[in-house]
Design a protein around this motif. Structure first.
Motif, PDB file in Angstrom:
ATOM      1  N   GLY A  57      11.107  57.076  38.528  1.00  0.00           N
ATOM      2  CA  GLY A  57      10.101  57.974  39.089  1.00  0.00           C
ATOM      3  C   GLY A  57      10.534  59.422  38.975  1.00  0.00           C
ATOM      4  N   THR A  58      11.822  59.671  39.154  1.00  0.00           N
ATOM      5  CA  THR A  58      12.313  61.050  39.115  1.00  0.00           C
ATOM      6  C   THR A  58      12.434  61.573  37.693  1.00  0.00           C
ATOM      7  N   ALA A 117      16.142  51.548  40.481  1.00  0.00           N
ATOM      8  CA  ALA A 117      15.547  51.778  39.171  1.00  0.00           C
ATOM      9  C   ALA A 117      14.199  52.471  39.312  1.00  0.00           C
ATOM     10  N   GLU A 118      13.410  52.006  40.295  1.00  0.00           N
ATOM     11  CA  GLU A 118      12.087  52.575  40.511  1.00  0.00           C
ATOM     12  C   GLU A 118      12.208  54.062  40.856  1.00  0.00           C
ATOM     13  N   ASN A 119      13.145  54.383  41.746  1.00  0.00           N
ATOM     14  CA  ASN A 119      13.288  55.773  42.164  1.00  0.00           C
ATOM     15  C   ASN A 119      13.782  56.666  41.029  1.00  0.00           C
ATOM     16  N   ASP A 158      23.353  66.184  42.549  1.00  0.00           N
ATOM     17  CA  ASP A 158      22.883  65.979  43.911  1.00  0.00           C
ATOM     18  C   ASP A 158      21.584  65.207  43.935  1.00  0.00           C
ATOM     19  N   LEU A 159      20.677  65.639  43.037  1.00  0.00           N
ATOM     20  CA  LEU A 159      19.378  64.970  42.965  1.00  0.00           C
ATOM     21  C   LEU A 159      19.564  63.493  42.630  1.00  0.00           C
ATOM     22  N   PHE A 160      20.474  63.256  41.679  1.00  0.00           N
ATOM     23  CA  PHE A 160      20.726  61.878  41.248  1.00  0.00           C
ATOM     24  C   PHE A 160      21.210  61.026  42.425  1.00  0.00           C
TER      25      PHE A 160
END
Lengths: 290, 352
Positions: free
Chosen positions: A253-254, A248-250, A2-4
């Motif tokens: 970041g995660t 990619a940035e997100n 879900d997070l992904f």
């Protein structure tokens, strides 16, 4: 998982912003072979004009086209007045003038409208169109608008005589001049288009990041990253690059570096792509004859 | 001219004298004039701090620091033809090196300047290595990214133990060891000494073999390579040396301002250096001093401009004035203030 998914979709939404800016960057690059470092500040200034118009009571659907027209005219004027005379000057002069425009727009916006953060309305309806929490209406709207702009640009360059003339002027100025194309005006037109795209980008971004003179600096960097990743010679590549950078940035970041080093990630991406694949993922390899 | 060629006692051809050296103003030759100006400038630099109040001394120190940083940028951009919009990052690294050494390890300030320079030399050299493959605009873009990312790196919470995070680091002001100088005057002379040393080094650097190689790379990299210049080594070393100059300036600025914080080293600081470079004069060593004085004075000037508009909150306007001066410089004085002076001298000079 879900997070992904969540992060991927919110990355796409950010990516739509970067794609807008990347598109404007590529438009200018196509026309004049330079990065416009003032691109972000020009977009910010356009957005402030839109905000001012709305403060005067003009509804959004009317402000949107007015602001685009004003920005287009502004872009043409900047090319004619400031860049026309130094067209043949060395690269350093161009970079300096871009930086000068950057500080002038930034500072003037702060001087006229002050540095306080202002809310900017979203043009898209509040009610949910899709039954999902993964992506909001505004984010979805941004992606749609960007893709719509991309197809307009494609149609413009592919099927209109002016689009053809602009491509000719960029590819081979000498020959273009010989067949009667005014290369000067094509350059101005390129600037105008880039400024107009920038204005659209600014008006779409402002509801997300809020309106203030420094709102575009980070976004411009990502826009550059998107343009570089996608390839500076390809508008479609710029949009794909922008979306890719956003995701990619997100995800980085995660899962990798945390949210604090996001700009550093853009730096690494720009330098990495320029080193490993200078033409970008979708760009044409340009070979210079010595 | 063939007639000018003389033979020396060893039978070699002597290098013909540069005809420009024979020009003179008011009966005094130009090289002599240059020496007169230099001595006069140094005299002013030494005497002035005893004549003005402490705050002006502080400002003069700042102008010198800007001049050093601009000189660093000038070595890179003016003499080697590589762009950098990221020198604020090296200035920041220098400042932070000094601040961490002084703040966390209680090292006296004069021991921190050289390490700050060395750290920047290494940082610049390492950034210069990938930058080798980037030409012109791409390098501007990469350094722009560096400048934008720098404040964020300094704020990064895993480094917070050293960098102090968003709060930055407070420093104590070094005390003057001599009775007849105030603390500000003492620091001024320390900075002046370092600045003079760096300017002499730069002067010698660009006039020697290395300098000629740097300039050759700027003017035509392919031709330089063909002549046996190792472009890669020279370009990355120039990047390092340039970062060293800017880093030493940053280190000094941390000492005199007694405070470092991530948001002092933003992209706008890099723009300040660029303004100083362009207005002072690209590829001119004295130009860096003009540039340093200029970027220090401009905020006052823009306050005056803002007064004309009748607004009091004009803190933002100085960037617009910077911008206007940049454009003006590109149009009217492409060689900057130094170039303007050179032209003026050439007009006044007569050959004898």
């Amino acid at each position: 998982m879900d997070l992904f998914l969540q992060q991927t979709f919110s990355g796409l939404a950010n990516g739509a912003i970067y794609a807008c800016v990347a598109l404007a960057v590529v438009m200018i690059y196509q026309a004049i072979d330079h990065f416009n470092f003032a691109q972000g500040e020009m977009a910010m200034f356009s957005t402030f004009i839109a905000w001012q118009l709305m403060q005067w009571g003009i509804p959004f659907w009317l402000v949107f086209p007015i602001c685009i027209v004003i920005s287009f005219a502004g872009g043409v004027a900047i090319e004619r007045i400031i860049f026309g005379p130094i067209h043949d000057a060395p690269v350093l002069s161009h970079v300096i003038v871009f930086i000068a425009l950057f500080s002038i727009f930034n500072s003037l916006a702060g001087f006229i409208w002050e540095f306080t953060i202002k809310p900017f309305p979203s043009p898209f309806p509040e009610a949910k169109l899709l039954d999902t929490n993964l992506i909001g209406n505004h984010e979805l709207g941004m992606i749609v608008v960007v893709l719509f702009m991309l197809s307009l640009i494609y149609l413009f360059f592919r099927f209109t005589p002016i689009g053809l003339a602009m491509r000719a002027a960029a590819a081979n100025p000498e020959s273009a001049r010989l067949v009667g194309i005014s290369v000067k005006w094509m350059l101005s037109l390129g600037w105008g288009l880039a400024a107009a795209i920038g204005a659209v980008a600014g008006m779409l971004i402002a509801p997300v990041v809020f309106l203030e003179p420094n709102m575009m600096l980070g976004i411009l960097l990502y826009g550059f990253a998107g343009a570089v990743v996608g390839g500076l010679t390809s508008p479609g590549g710029a949009v794909a690059g922008g979306l890719l950078v956003g995701v990619a940035e997100n995800l980085a970041g995660t899962y990798l570096i945390g949210s604090e080093l996001k700009l550093t990630f853009a730096l690494i991406m720009i330098v990495g792509v320029l080193l490993l694949r200078p033409a970008g993922l979708f760009g044409r390899v340009v070979v210079n004859r010595v | 001219m063939v007639a000018d060629v003389k033979m020396t006692s060893t039978g070699r051809r002597a290098i013909p004298e540069n005809p420009a050296l024979r020009l003179s103003i008011a009966g005094i030759r130009l090289p002599v004039w240059n020496k007169i100006w230099l001595i006069l400038a140094l005299l002013i630099a030494v005497v002035m701090p005893f004549l003005v109040e402490d705050f002006s001394v502080f400002q003069m120190t700042q102008a010198l620091i800007f001049a050093m940083a601009i000189l660093g940028l000038n070595l890179l951009t003016g003499f080697n033809g590589q762009f950098s919009l990221g020198h604020s990052a090296f200035f920041g690294i220098g400042a932070y090196t000094t601040a961490i050494m002084m703040g966390h390890y209680d090292i006296a300030f004069y021991w921190t300047v050289i390490p700050a320079g060395v750290v920047c030399l290494v940082a610049g050299f390492l950034f210069g290595l990938p930058a080798l493959r980037l030409e012109g605009l791409y390098l501007a873009l990469a350094t722009f990214a560096l400048a934008t990312a720098m404040p964020q790196i300094l704020k990064y919470n895993h480094f917070e133990e050293f960098t102090g995070g968003v709060q930055g680091i407070d420093l104590d002001k070094p005390k003057s060891p001599v009775a007849f100088m105030t603390d500000d005057q003492f620091l001024y002379f320390v900075v002046l000494l370092i600045a003079v040393f760096l300017f002499i080094c730069a002067w010698n650097l660009v006039r020697g073999r290395t300098g000629r190689a740097m300039i050759a790379i700027r003017d035509n990299p392919i031709a330089a390579q063909t002549m046996g210049v190792n472009n890669a080594v020279y370009k990355s070393l120039t990047f390092g040396v340039s970062a060293l100059y800017t880093g030493v300036a940053g280190s000094m600025s941390a000492i005199i301002i007694q405070f470092v914080a991530p948001d002092s080293f933003t992209f706008l600081l890099a723009v300040t250096f660029l303004v100083g470079l362009v207005v002072g004069g690209v590829a001119s060593i004295p130009g860096a001093i003009f540039g340093g004085i200029f970027v220090l004075l401009i905020p006052n000037f823009s306050e005056w401009v803002a007064d004309l508009t009748g607004r009091t909150d004009a803190k933002g306007l100085s960037w617009a004035v910077y911008g206007a001066f940049l454009i003006l410089a590109v149009y009217v004085m492409p060689a900057g203030a130094a170039g303007f002076v050179r032209k003026l001298t050439a007009k006044l000079a007569r050959g004898n």
